[in-house]
Design an enzyme around this catalytic site. Structure first.
Site, PDB file in Angstrom:
ATOM      1  N   LYS A  13     -77.150  63.265  -3.882  1.00 58.90           N
ATOM      2  CA  LYS A  13     -77.275  64.587  -3.253  1.00 58.90           C
ATOM      3  C   LYS A  13     -76.095  65.456  -3.688  1.00 58.90           C
ATOM      4  CE  LYS A  13     -80.184  62.685   0.335  1.00 58.90           C
ATOM      5  NZ  LYS A  13     -80.674  62.741   1.710  1.00 58.90           N
ATOM      6  N   HIS A  97     -87.948  67.138  -2.536  1.00 62.75           N
ATOM      7  CA  HIS A  97     -87.209  66.469  -1.460  1.00 62.75           C
ATOM      8  C   HIS A  97     -87.234  67.337  -0.197  1.00 62.75           C
ATOM      9  CE1 HIS A  97     -83.996  64.768   0.966  1.00 62.75           C
ATOM     10  NE2 HIS A  97     -84.279  63.636   0.330  1.00 62.75           N
ATOM     11  N   GLU A 168     -90.682  59.658   2.378  1.00 63.18           N
ATOM     12  CA  GLU A 168     -89.425  59.893   3.080  1.00 63.18           C
ATOM     13  C   GLU A 168     -89.700  60.707   4.339  1.00 63.18           C
ATOM     14  OE1 GLU A 168     -86.051  59.409  -0.169  1.00 63.18           O
ATOM     15  OE2 GLU A 168     -86.226  61.410   0.670  1.00 63.18           O
ATOM     16  N   GLY A 174     -80.968  61.112   6.735  1.00 62.28           N
ATOM     17  CA  GLY A 174     -79.694  61.789   6.961  1.00 62.28           C
ATOM     18  C   GLY A 174     -78.902  61.296   8.156  1.00 62.28           C
ATOM     19  N   SER A 213     -82.561  56.478   5.544  1.00 61.15           N
ATOM     20  CA  SER A 213     -81.604  55.619   6.266  1.00 61.15           C
ATOM     21  C   SER A 213     -81.678  54.149   5.848  1.00 61.15           C
ATOM     22  CB  SER A 213     -81.795  55.745   7.786  1.00 61.15           C
ATOM     23  OG  SER A 213     -81.604  57.075   8.206  1.00 61.15           O
ATOM     24  N   GLY A 234     -79.955  57.117   0.183  1.00 60.88           N
ATOM     25  CA  GLY A 234     -79.014  58.239   0.224  1.00 60.88           C
ATOM     26  C   GLY A 234     -77.619  57.762   0.575  1.00 60.88           C
TER      27      GLY A 234
HETATM   28  P1  13P Z   1     -80.446  58.758   3.622  1.00 57.14           P
HETATM   29  O1  13P Z   1     -80.515  57.355   3.078  1.00 57.14           O
HETATM   30  O2  13P Z   1     -79.039  59.303   3.651  1.00 57.14           O
HETATM   31  O3  13P Z   1     -81.148  58.892   4.935  1.00 57.14           O
HETATM   32  O4  13P Z   1     -81.213  59.701   2.578  1.00 57.14           O
HETATM   33  C1  13P Z   1     -82.454  59.301   2.092  1.00 57.14           C
HETATM   34  C2  13P Z   1     -82.909  60.256   1.075  1.00 57.14           C
HETATM   35  O5  13P Z   1     -83.128  61.408   1.349  1.00 57.14           O
HETATM   36  C3  13P Z   1     -83.056  59.744  -0.305  1.00 57.14           C
HETATM   37  O6  13P Z   1     -83.664  60.698  -1.099  1.00 57.14           O
END
Ligand code: 13P
Length: 265
Positions: A13, A97, A168, A174, A213, A234
Site C-alpha cells: 500500500k 482495491h 477482500e 485494515g 487481516s 496487507g
Molecule cells: P490488511 O491485511 O491490512 O487487512 O489488508 C488487506 C488488503 O487490503 C490486501 O490487499
C-alpha cells in the site's frame, strides 16, 4: 514458478520509501528463497517498482503494481500506464482495491477498462471485489458477483481465465478489522468459482485469493479451505518474517496436491 499453484502476495500500500523497500525486499528475498511450490508477489508503490526489479530479479518473488490507468498514454497527469508497468517487469497489476473504490470513487466500468489495459500488456490483473458490510454469505456472493460482472464486461473467456480474483470483504480490511470466518471465505470463494465456471462467468481456471487481516496465525486455516487459491496480505506482511511465515503456510498446503483437487464444487 508453478503455472497455477497457490498464490501468496502482498501490497505494501502507501508504505515504505524506496530506501526502506530496498531493505525490505532484500530481506524478504532471502527469507522465502526456499518457498518454491507456490507463487509469490509483492506490489510496492509506483515509486519502488524499479527497486523491486533490482532486488527481486532472478528470484522466486514476482513484482507488480497497485493500480494502473486504462489508457495507453497521453495527458493524464500523475498517472501510470500498463506499458510502463510491463516495461518494469511487472507480472501482476492490482485493480479495484476497496481503498481506491473508496478514495477515488472507482466504478466497475473504470475497473473493467483498467483490467483490459493490464491484459493487453500480457500482465495478470488482480481484480479485487468485496462486500461493504458483514451480512450473510449469500448476500456477499450476490454482491461480489455483481461487481465481477461489471468489472469483466467486454473481457473474453480466455482472458478471464488468466485473472486472479481477490475476495477482500471491505469490513475485514485494515487496522482494527478482523479476518472473515473461514466458513464464509469458503462459501464466497465457492460462489465465485461456480460463477467463473458458468457460461456467464466464462473464466474457469482463474485463481480466487482471500485478503483481509490475514496474518501468520490465520493463514493455514484459510488456505486449508477448498476454493481458497491463495492469500493477499496487507499489514502483516510489512514484517518480512511474517510474510515469510504466511508463504511457508502456502508451501505446506501447495504440497497437499494440485489446485484442481482443492477446487470448491
Ligand atoms: P490488511 O491485511 O491490512 O487487512 O489488508 C488487506 C488488503 O487490503 C490486501 O490487499
Amino acid at each position: 514458478m508453478s503455472v497455477a499453484g497457490l498464490l501468496i502476495g502482498t501490497s505494501t500500500k502507501m508504505n515504505l520509501t524506496s530506501s526502506e523497500a530496498e531493505r525490505y525486499l532484500g530481506t524478504l528475498r532471502q527469507l522465502v528463497e526456499d518457498v518454491v511450490d507456490c507463487d509469490l508477489f509483492v506490489l510496492p508503490p509506483f515509486t519502488s517498482i524499479w527497486v523491486a526489479r533490482e532486488q527481486l530479479a532472478g528470484s522466486n518473488v514476482a513484482w507488480g503494481a497497485q493500480d494502473v490507468h486504462p489508457d495507453e498514454a497521453g495527458a493524464h497527469t500523475g498517472d501510470v500506464s500498463a506499458a510502463m508497468l510491463a516495461d518494469l517487469g511487472c507480472r501482476y497489476v492490482e485493480v479495484g482495491h476497496a481503498e481506491r473504490r473508496r478514495d477515488y470513487g472507482e466504478s466497475d466500468a473504470l475497473i473493467a477498462a483498467k483490467t483490459k489495459a493490464v491484459l493487453r500488456h500480457r500482465m495478470i490483473p488482480i481484480l479485487c471485489v468485496g462486500e461493504p458490510t458483514e451480512g450473510d454469505s449469500e448476500a456477499a456472493v450476490r454482491f461480489v458477483l455483481r461487481q465481477l460482472g461489471g468489472s469483466l464486461a467486454g473481457i473474453s473467456g480466455a482472458d478471464r481465465s488468466r485473472l486472479v480474483v481477490a475476495y477482500e470483504p471491505v469490513w475485514a480490511i485494515g487496522a482494527g478489522a478482523r479476518p472473515a470466518h473461514p466458513d464464509r471465505v469458503a462459501a464466497v470463494h465457492a460462489g465465485i468459482h461456480a460463477w467463473l465456471r458458468s457460461p456467464d462467468g466464462g473464466g474457469a481456471g482463474a485463481r480466487v485469493i482471500y485478503g483481509g487481516s490475514v496474518d501468520p496465525s490465520t493463514a493455514g486455516t484459510l488456505l486449508a479451505r477448498a476454493g481458497v487459491d491463495g492469500l493477499f496480505v496487507g499489514r502483516a506482511a510489512l514484517d518480512p518474517a511474517h510474510f515469510a511465515a504466511i508463504a511457508r503456510a502456502g508451501q505446506e498446503h501447495a504440497r497437499l496436491g494440485p489446485i484442481g483437487s482443492r477446487m470448491a464444487s
